[in-house]
Design an enzyme around this catalytic site. Sequence first.
Site, PDB file in Angstrom:
ATOM      1  N   MET A  80       0.810  -1.220   0.000  1.00 23.95           N
ATOM      2  CA  MET A  80       0.000   0.000   0.000  1.00 23.95           C
ATOM      3  C   MET A  80       0.844   1.272   0.000  1.00 23.95           C
ATOM      4  SD  MET A  80      -2.853  -1.301  -0.306  1.00 23.95           S
ATOM      5  CE  MET A  80      -3.459  -2.967  -0.110  1.00 23.95           C
ATOM      6  N   ALA A  81       2.159   1.142  -0.098  1.00 20.48           N
ATOM      7  CA  ALA A  81       3.029   2.319  -0.173  1.00 20.48           C
ATOM      8  C   ALA A  81       2.978   2.885  -1.590  1.00 20.48           C
ATOM      9  CB  ALA A  81       4.464   1.950   0.193  1.00 20.48           C
ATOM     10  N   HIS A  82       2.912   4.207  -1.680  1.00 24.95           N
ATOM     11  CA  HIS A  82       2.895   4.873  -2.980  1.00 24.95           C
ATOM     12  C   HIS A  82       4.299   4.902  -3.586  1.00 24.95           C
ATOM     13  CE1 HIS A  82      -0.740   6.431  -1.065  1.00 24.95           C
ATOM     14  NE2 HIS A  82      -1.207   6.573  -2.293  1.00 24.95           N
ATOM     15  N   MET A 117       8.209   4.937   5.343  1.00 26.77           N
ATOM     16  CA  MET A 117       8.399   3.557   4.905  1.00 26.77           C
ATOM     17  C   MET A 117       9.707   3.401   4.139  1.00 26.77           C
ATOM     18  SD  MET A 117       6.051   2.013   6.381  1.00 26.77           S
ATOM     19  CE  MET A 117       6.576   0.431   5.747  1.00 26.77           C
ATOM     20  N   GLU A 118      10.068   4.409   3.365  1.00 27.60           N
ATOM     21  CA  GLU A 118      11.324   4.358   2.616  1.00 27.60           C
ATOM     22  C   GLU A 118      12.527   4.334   3.561  1.00 27.60           C
ATOM     23  OE1 GLU A 118       8.192   5.364  -0.178  1.00 27.60           O
ATOM     24  OE2 GLU A 118       8.622   6.063   1.848  1.00 27.60           O
ATOM     25  N   ASP A 132      24.007 -10.812   5.459  1.00 27.63           N
ATOM     26  CA  ASP A 132      24.364 -11.657   4.324  1.00 27.63           C
ATOM     27  C   ASP A 132      25.871 -11.697   4.104  1.00 27.63           C
ATOM     28  OD1 ASP A 132      23.836 -13.229   1.882  1.00 27.63           O
ATOM     29  OD2 ASP A 132      24.559 -11.414   0.878  1.00 27.63           O
TER      30      ASP A 132
END
Length: 169
Positions: A80-82, A117-118, A132
């Site tokens: 749902m992130a633009h 969110m970014e 990793d």
Amino acid sequence: MSDHGYQGLNHFDAGGAARMVDISGKDDTVRVAVARGEVLMQPGTLELIDRGGVAKGDVLGVARVAGIMAAKETGRLIPMAHPITLTGVNVDFRLQRPGRVQIQARVRTTGKTGVEMEALTAVTVAGLTIYDMCKAVDREMVLGQVRLVHKTGGKSGTFEREGEQIWDT
């Protein structure tokens, strides 16, 4: 039911169906978000990172690029992130003895929606990249404490997490 959607969550309509929020009516503003997280590891792993002794290469350099790339891909990763145009992304690290790498991401845009969110995605992917690259020597590493520490812009204004200072970059 309020106009803010299902049970007050704006990513759900009145019937509970998921939706991407329509932001077309919002004003463009300068928006900044800063997130932070950490990778806990054995002291020897931190020493390998610090002296450039990890076989896969420059751990923090690769993690920085991975975090920047992740911020740019957030709209594709989080349903749902633009998808938004970012005007700046910085990913920085602090090594803390005996065995901790702190990660901070600062993301900027001028637009209709925030970049929290970014910033959170950048921190998380940078941490996963550290894991990793170092897992051959330390499988007990722990990625955690991912959190928003600062945000500005938009109708909700400024958020500052108490007790957290933004690092100069």
